[in-house]
Design a protein around this motif. Structure first.
Motif, PDB file in Angstrom:
ATOM      1  N   GLY A  22       5.801  -2.615 -16.886  1.00 54.80           N
ATOM      2  CA  GLY A  22       5.565  -4.030 -16.647  1.00 54.80           C
ATOM      3  C   GLY A  22       5.709  -4.477 -15.213  1.00 54.80           C
ATOM      4  O   GLY A  22       5.515  -5.653 -14.913  1.00 54.80           O
ATOM      5  N   ASP A  23       6.020  -3.557 -14.309  1.00 53.15           N
ATOM      6  CA  ASP A  23       6.244  -3.924 -12.911  1.00 53.15           C
ATOM      7  C   ASP A  23       4.969  -3.689 -12.088  1.00 53.15           C
ATOM      8  O   ASP A  23       3.951  -3.221 -12.599  1.00 53.15           O
ATOM      9  CB  ASP A  23       7.409  -3.114 -12.341  1.00 53.15           C
ATOM     10  N   GLY A  24       5.037  -3.998 -10.793  1.00 57.98           N
ATOM     11  CA  GLY A  24       3.876  -3.857  -9.927  1.00 57.98           C
ATOM     12  C   GLY A  24       4.187  -3.032  -8.698  1.00 57.98           C
ATOM     13  O   GLY A  24       5.339  -2.645  -8.434  1.00 57.98           O
ATOM     14  N   TRP A  25       3.124  -2.790  -7.890  1.00 54.90           N
ATOM     15  CA  TRP A  25       3.246  -1.944  -6.697  1.00 54.90           C
ATOM     16  C   TRP A  25       2.122  -2.293  -5.750  1.00 54.90           C
ATOM     17  O   TRP A  25       0.964  -2.466  -6.168  1.00 54.90           O
ATOM     18  CB  TRP A  25       3.167  -0.493  -7.110  1.00 54.90           C
ATOM     19  N   LEU A  26       2.427  -2.423  -4.471  1.00 52.95           N
ATOM     20  CA  LEU A  26       1.437  -2.702  -3.432  1.00 52.95           C
ATOM     21  C   LEU A  26       1.691  -1.732  -2.291  1.00 52.95           C
ATOM     22  O   LEU A  26       2.808  -1.676  -1.758  1.00 52.95           O
ATOM     23  CB  LEU A  26       1.569  -4.146  -2.951  1.00 52.95           C
ATOM     24  N   HIS A  27       0.657  -0.956  -1.901  1.00 49.99           N
ATOM     25  CA  HIS A  27       0.904   0.101  -0.925  1.00 49.99           C
ATOM     26  C   HIS A  27      -0.377   0.451  -0.175  1.00 49.99           C
ATOM     27  O   HIS A  27      -1.472   0.421  -0.743  1.00 49.99           O
ATOM     28  CB  HIS A  27       1.445   1.345  -1.630  1.00 49.99           C
ATOM     29  N   LEU A  28      -0.217   0.837   1.078  1.00 47.10           N
ATOM     30  CA  LEU A  28      -1.331   1.302   1.891  1.00 47.10           C
ATOM     31  C   LEU A  28      -1.562   2.789   1.661  1.00 47.10           C
ATOM     32  O   LEU A  28      -0.629   3.590   1.688  1.00 47.10           O
ATOM     33  CB  LEU A  28      -1.030   1.059   3.376  1.00 47.10           C
ATOM     34  N   ILE A  29      -2.830   3.157   1.442  1.00 47.47           N
ATOM     35  CA  ILE A  29      -3.247   4.558   1.358  1.00 47.47           C
ATOM     36  C   ILE A  29      -4.191   4.795   2.533  1.00 47.47           C
ATOM     37  O   ILE A  29      -5.236   4.140   2.633  1.00 47.47           O
ATOM     38  CB  ILE A  29      -3.963   4.858   0.026  1.00 47.47           C
ATOM     39  N   ARG A  30      -3.824   5.699   3.426  1.00 51.08           N
ATOM     40  CA  ARG A  30      -4.604   5.898   4.638  1.00 51.08           C
ATOM     41  C   ARG A  30      -5.804   6.817   4.401  1.00 51.08           C
ATOM     42  O   ARG A  30      -5.803   7.634   3.465  1.00 51.08           O
ATOM     43  CB  ARG A  30      -3.721   6.456   5.754  1.00 51.08           C
ATOM     44  N   ALA A  31      -6.820   6.663   5.244  1.00 54.43           N
ATOM     45  CA  ALA A  31      -8.029   7.488   5.138  1.00 54.43           C
ATOM     46  C   ALA A  31      -7.658   8.968   5.095  1.00 54.43           C
ATOM     47  O   ALA A  31      -6.866   9.445   5.913  1.00 54.43           O
ATOM     48  CB  ALA A  31      -8.952   7.202   6.316  1.00 54.43           C
ATOM     49  N   GLY A  32      -8.204   9.682   4.126  1.00 60.20           N
ATOM     50  CA  GLY A  32      -7.944  11.105   3.974  1.00 60.20           C
ATOM     51  C   GLY A  32      -6.781  11.443   3.065  1.00 60.20           C
ATOM     52  O   GLY A  32      -6.664  12.583   2.595  1.00 60.20           O
ATOM     53  N   GLN A  33      -5.892  10.478   2.820  1.00 54.45           N
ATOM     54  CA  GLN A  33      -4.775  10.745   1.913  1.00 54.45           C
ATOM     55  C   GLN A  33      -5.255  10.812   0.464  1.00 54.45           C
ATOM     56  O   GLN A  33      -6.271  10.210   0.102  1.00 54.45           O
ATOM     57  CB  GLN A  33      -3.702   9.663   2.049  1.00 54.45           C
TER      58      GLN A  33
END
Length: 213
Positions: A22-33
């Motif tokens: 029920g929780d959330g997540w916000l994150h950057l994924i860099r090019a190539g990852q």
């Protein structure tokens, strides 16, 4: 279904995080990852949105993705396209084999209409999205939250063109993995839905991992 396992070892991931039920997540994924979502206990719906980190107006487009691949379900080989038509990520491994991009995210309004008036107060994915973007450095706002992917969710289309929400086709440990074509921001609501079988009426945690290229 298109099943394809990954050679990547979780021990070498640079990010390894559990998103509670029920929780959330916000994150950057860099090019190539490479980014993986693991369905830890099975039958859990993971409502997910992707945004171009340099321009959040250019976000995941279900319509363009469906049109480009000529099919409504996502699996290994699917390119997740933005509104501009550019590729945000490509699904490179998938042990579940089928993911929904039609059913959308639950909200107070849909809970009320689909189930009962007294369900409007229940925790929902739309609220989780709003909480996650309340303070973010990429300029993502309420207006950017559009149609999402429901990883691991089973939403068959009827012969009449309607949608039904059925038991999932996933299982404990199943995962989907994708590689970013550009810097993207990932927004997740680990769905809290208790009223349809997308979560087996029992929301559970999921695991997210990121590897450098």
């Amino acid at each position: 279904m298109s099943l394809l396992e990954s050679p990547l070892d979780p021990a070498t991931a640079v990010v390894d995080h559990i998103i509670p039920a029920g929780d959330g997540w916000l994150h950057l994924i860099r090019a190539g990852q490479t980014f993986r979502i693991v369905d830890l206990e099975g039958n859990q719906a993971v409502d997910t949105l992707f945004f171009d980190a340099a321009d959040p107006d250019d976000r995941y487009s279900a319509q363009d993705t469906i049109r480009a691949q000529g099919g409504i379900y996502l699996s290994a080989g699917t390119e997740l396209l933005a509104l501009s038509g550019k590729t945000l990520l490509t699904i490179t491994a998938d042990t579940c084999g089928r993911h929904d991009t039609l059913g959308g995210a639950c909200a107070a309004e849909s809970n009320r209409v689909r189930y009962a008036l007294d369900k409007a107060h229940m925790h929902n994915c739309r609220d989780t999205f709003m909480l996650q973007i309340a303070d973010n450095p990429w300029g993502i706002s309420k207006s950017h939250v559009g149609h999402n992917i429901n990883f691991f969710m089973n939403v068959p289309v009827t012969p009449e063109g309607g949608l039904t929400f059925e038991d999932g086709v996933s299982a404990p440990g199943k995962y989907v993995e994708m590689q970013a074509a550009c810097d993207v921001v990932c927004l997740i609501s680990n769905c809290p839905q208790l009223n349809n079988p997308c979560n087996a009426y029992n929301p559970t945690p999921v695991r997210v991992l990121i590897w450098d290229n």
